[in-house]
Motif scaffolding. Structure first.
Motif, PDB file in Angstrom:
ATOM      1  N   PHE A   1     -25.359 -75.137  21.296  1.00 46.45           N
ATOM      2  CA  PHE A   1     -25.988 -74.443  22.419  1.00 46.45           C
ATOM      3  C   PHE A   1     -26.645 -75.531  23.242  1.00 46.45           C
ATOM      4  N   LEU A   2     -25.992 -75.903  24.348  1.00 45.83           N
ATOM      5  CA  LEU A   2     -26.386 -77.133  25.018  1.00 45.83           C
ATOM      6  C   LEU A   2     -26.387 -76.987  26.534  1.00 45.83           C
ATOM      7  N   GLY A   3     -27.498 -77.367  27.158  1.00 45.95           N
ATOM      8  CA  GLY A   3     -27.571 -77.460  28.600  1.00 45.95           C
ATOM      9  C   GLY A   3     -27.248 -78.878  29.051  1.00 45.95           C
ATOM     10  N   TYR A   4     -26.710 -79.007  30.254  1.00 39.47           N
ATOM     11  CA  TYR A   4     -26.379 -80.319  30.791  1.00 39.47           C
ATOM     12  C   TYR A   4     -26.637 -80.321  32.291  1.00 39.47           C
ATOM     13  N   THR A   5     -26.803 -81.492  32.851  1.00 41.02           N
ATOM     14  CA  THR A   5     -27.055 -81.604  34.290  1.00 41.02           C
ATOM     15  C   THR A   5     -26.111 -82.591  34.962  1.00 41.02           C
ATOM     16  N   ALA A   6     -25.151 -83.106  34.220  1.00 36.66           N
ATOM     17  CA  ALA A   6     -24.109 -83.987  34.755  1.00 36.66           C
ATOM     18  C   ALA A   6     -22.813 -83.627  34.053  1.00 36.66           C
ATOM     19  N   PRO A   7     -21.670 -83.919  34.658  1.00 36.86           N
ATOM     20  CA  PRO A   7     -20.393 -83.611  34.009  1.00 36.86           C
ATOM     21  C   PRO A   7     -20.371 -84.121  32.567  1.00 36.86           C
ATOM     22  N   LEU A   8     -19.829 -83.307  31.683  1.00 35.66           N
ATOM     23  CA  LEU A   8     -19.946 -83.578  30.254  1.00 35.66           C
ATOM     24  C   LEU A   8     -18.623 -83.247  29.573  1.00 35.66           C
ATOM     25  N   GLY A   9     -18.319 -83.980  28.527  1.00 37.87           N
ATOM     26  CA  GLY A   9     -17.132 -83.683  27.748  1.00 37.87           C
ATOM     27  C   GLY A   9     -17.440 -82.697  26.636  1.00 37.87           C
ATOM     28  N   SER A  10     -16.429 -81.990  26.175  1.00 41.51           N
ATOM     29  CA  SER A  10     -16.557 -81.063  25.058  1.00 41.51           C
ATOM     30  C   SER A  10     -15.230 -81.038  24.316  1.00 41.51           C
ATOM     31  N   PRO A  11     -15.186 -80.474  23.113  1.00 37.48           N
ATOM     32  CA  PRO A  11     -13.913 -80.360  22.404  1.00 37.48           C
ATOM     33  C   PRO A  11     -12.874 -79.542  23.169  1.00 37.48           C
ATOM     34  N   CYS A  12     -13.317 -78.778  24.160  1.00 41.77           N
ATOM     35  CA  CYS A  12     -12.397 -77.974  24.965  1.00 41.77           C
ATOM     36  C   CYS A  12     -12.079 -78.634  26.306  1.00 41.77           C
ATOM     37  N   GLY A  13     -12.552 -79.863  26.508  1.00 44.53           N
ATOM     38  CA  GLY A  13     -12.280 -80.549  27.759  1.00 44.53           C
ATOM     39  C   GLY A  13     -13.536 -80.763  28.579  1.00 44.53           C
ATOM     40  N   PRO A  14     -13.390 -81.271  29.811  1.00 46.66           N
ATOM     41  CA  PRO A  14     -14.553 -81.561  30.653  1.00 46.66           C
ATOM     42  C   PRO A  14     -15.305 -80.287  31.041  1.00 46.66           C
ATOM     43  N   LEU A  15     -16.617 -80.415  31.102  1.00 44.50           N
ATOM     44  CA  LEU A  15     -17.481 -79.330  31.547  1.00 44.50           C
ATOM     45  C   LEU A  15     -17.938 -79.635  32.962  1.00 44.50           C
ATOM     46  N   VAL A  16     -17.666 -78.742  33.870  1.00 47.02           N
ATOM     47  CA  VAL A  16     -18.008 -78.967  35.272  1.00 47.02           C
ATOM     48  C   VAL A  16     -19.399 -78.435  35.561  1.00 47.02           C
ATOM     49  N   LEU A  17     -19.949 -78.840  36.693  1.00 46.80           N
ATOM     50  CA  LEU A  17     -21.258 -78.356  37.109  1.00 46.80           C
ATOM     51  C   LEU A  17     -21.151 -76.936  37.656  1.00 46.80           C
ATOM     52  N   ASN A  18     -22.308 -76.283  37.813  1.00 43.97           N
ATOM     53  CA  ASN A  18     -22.391 -74.911  38.337  1.00 43.97           C
ATOM     54  C   ASN A  18     -21.557 -73.950  37.502  1.00 43.97           C
ATOM     55  N   ASN A  19     -21.740 -74.036  36.192  1.00 44.64           N
ATOM     56  CA  ASN A  19     -20.912 -73.223  35.319  1.00 44.64           C
ATOM     57  C   ASN A  19     -21.603 -73.033  33.974  1.00 44.64           C
ATOM     58  N   ALA A  20     -21.168 -71.998  33.271  1.00 44.59           N
ATOM     59  CA  ALA A  20     -21.504 -71.805  31.863  1.00 44.59           C
ATOM     60  C   ALA A  20     -20.186 -71.560  31.147  1.00 44.59           C
ATOM     61  N   PHE A  21     -20.098 -71.974  29.888  1.00 40.15           N
ATOM     62  CA  PHE A  21     -18.776 -72.053  29.258  1.00 40.15           C
ATOM     63  C   PHE A  21     -18.893 -71.849  27.755  1.00 40.15           C
ATOM     64  N   TYR A  22     -17.905 -71.136  27.183  1.00 40.00           N
ATOM     65  CA  TYR A  22     -17.787 -71.014  25.733  1.00 40.00           C
ATOM     66  C   TYR A  22     -16.584 -71.804  25.263  1.00 40.00           C
ATOM     67  N   CYS A  23     -16.782 -72.640  24.268  1.00 47.57           N
ATOM     68  CA  CYS A  23     -15.714 -73.462  23.706  1.00 47.57           C
ATOM     69  C   CYS A  23     -15.425 -72.985  22.286  1.00 47.57           C
ATOM     70  N   PRO A  24     -14.284 -72.341  22.063  1.00 48.89           N
ATOM     71  CA  PRO A  24     -13.988 -71.848  20.715  1.00 48.89           C
ATOM     72  C   PRO A  24     -13.731 -72.959  19.702  1.00 48.89           C
ATOM     73  N   ALA A  25     -13.378 -74.161  20.176  1.00 48.03           N
ATOM     74  CA  ALA A  25     -13.070 -75.244  19.246  1.00 48.03           C
ATOM     75  C   ALA A  25     -14.258 -75.606  18.361  1.00 48.03           C
ATOM     76  N   ASN A  26     -15.456 -75.482  18.887  1.00 49.38           N
ATOM     77  CA  ASN A  26     -16.662 -75.740  18.090  1.00 49.38           C
ATOM     78  C   ASN A  26     -17.655 -74.595  18.185  1.00 49.38           C
ATOM     79  N   ALA A  27     -17.158 -73.427  18.631  1.00 55.96           N
ATOM     80  CA  ALA A  27     -18.030 -72.254  18.809  1.00 55.96           C
ATOM     81  C   ALA A  27     -19.268 -72.632  19.609  1.00 55.96           C
ATOM     82  N   GLY A  28     -19.052 -73.386  20.700  1.00 56.76           N
ATOM     83  CA  GLY A  28     -20.162 -73.901  21.478  1.00 56.76           C
ATOM     84  C   GLY A  28     -20.387 -73.172  22.783  1.00 56.76           C
ATOM     85  N   VAL A  29     -21.653 -72.996  23.139  1.00 56.38           N
ATOM     86  CA  VAL A  29     -22.047 -72.461  24.438  1.00 56.38           C
ATOM     87  C   VAL A  29     -22.692 -73.592  25.222  1.00 56.38           C
TER      88      VAL A  29
END
Length: 254
Positions: free
Chosen positions: A95-123
């Motif tokens: 469960f992680l907030g970010y303020t700059a583009p970030l990588g995740s097991p599901c690929g890049p996380l873009v700004l102005n978004n919220a996202f669920y990644c099933p690869a690590n059950a991450g929000v």
């Protein structure tokens, strides 16, 4: 000078006399900031917990990040109880907030978004994006976004994911699950007047344009998203998984 003013000016003298007349000085104020957490257990004894209306036990003014954690805990507690007859609910792994583009097991996380990644059950969520909703709409807007993303986690646990259902149906089901949690929060007296309207504003603002109603890879139009939320609020989780739900939001029709 009034009696009240004279009394106020006399307080330091009185306090000094009291100290002089006792073997030990008077005890310090046990709750200096008046937040019901004694100074000995208060990490911020001179600053009460008042921001966002969230109350935890550290004694410090609450930040948006504190609020998001409280919402996350409540949403997951709701799903732990709701899914207990089926299986033990496994909480989200990240469960992680970010303020700059970030990588995740599901690929890049873009700004102005919220996202669920099933690869690590991450929000994951852009903290600036969430903060803008908090400031402009109210606390229920980011709270609903969190419940929506955890709703994706529930869909994944239950197997309601593409290609079993379309992306659009998956997104609307997360809205529905968010509505089910909101009803529980309302029943428990956690929602303030106007909170449901704040959730609706958030739903409308993130809806797809009406001309994309036929796109099975979309998220749903504002009307569809509000309708899905209402179905969960009125009927609970079963209303989000029955055939009537999918009949109401077929992938290729409004």
């Amino acid at each position: 000078m009034t009696r009240a003013a004279l009394f106020q000016r006399s307080l330091p003298v009185i306090a000094g006399l009291l100290v002089a007349c006792n073997d030990s000085p008077t005890a310090p104020n046990p709750d200096l900031d008046g937040d019901a957490i004694l100074n000995v257990a208060d990490d911020c004894p001179s600053a009460a917990e008042v921001v966002n209306g969230v109350f935890d036990t550290d004694g410090c003014p609450d930040t948006p990040a504190d609020f998001y954690q409280v919402v996350r805990a409540d949403v997951e507690a709701y799903w732990t109880a709701t899914l207990a007859p089926l299986f033990p609910y496994p909480p989200v792994g990240t469960f992680l907030g970010y303020t700059a583009p970030l990588g995740s097991p599901c690929g890049p996380l873009v700004l102005n978004n919220a996202f669920y990644c099933p690869a690590n059950a991450g929000v994951y969520f852009d903290g600036t994006f969430m903060g803008a909703y908090l400031a402009a709409v109210g606390d229920m807007a980011p709270a609903f976004i969190i419940s929506h993303e955890i709703g994706h986690h529930v869909s994944w646990l239950l197997g309601w994911v593409p290609p079993v259902i379309s992306t659009k149906e998956n997104e609307l089901q997360a809205d529905c699950f968010g509505g089910a949690w909101a009803r529980s929060a309302d029943d428990r007296g956690l929602l303030d007047e106007g909170d449901l309207e704040e959730a609706v504003v958030a739903l409308i603002s993130v809806g797809d344009p009406d001309y994309t109603w036929f796109d099975p890879t979309g998220h749903g139009t504002p009307l569809q998203r509000v309708s899905a939320f209402a179905m969960g609020f009125d009927g609970g989780p079963p209303a989000c998984t029955n055939q009537a739900f999918f009949d109401a939001f077929p992938a290729n029709s409004p």
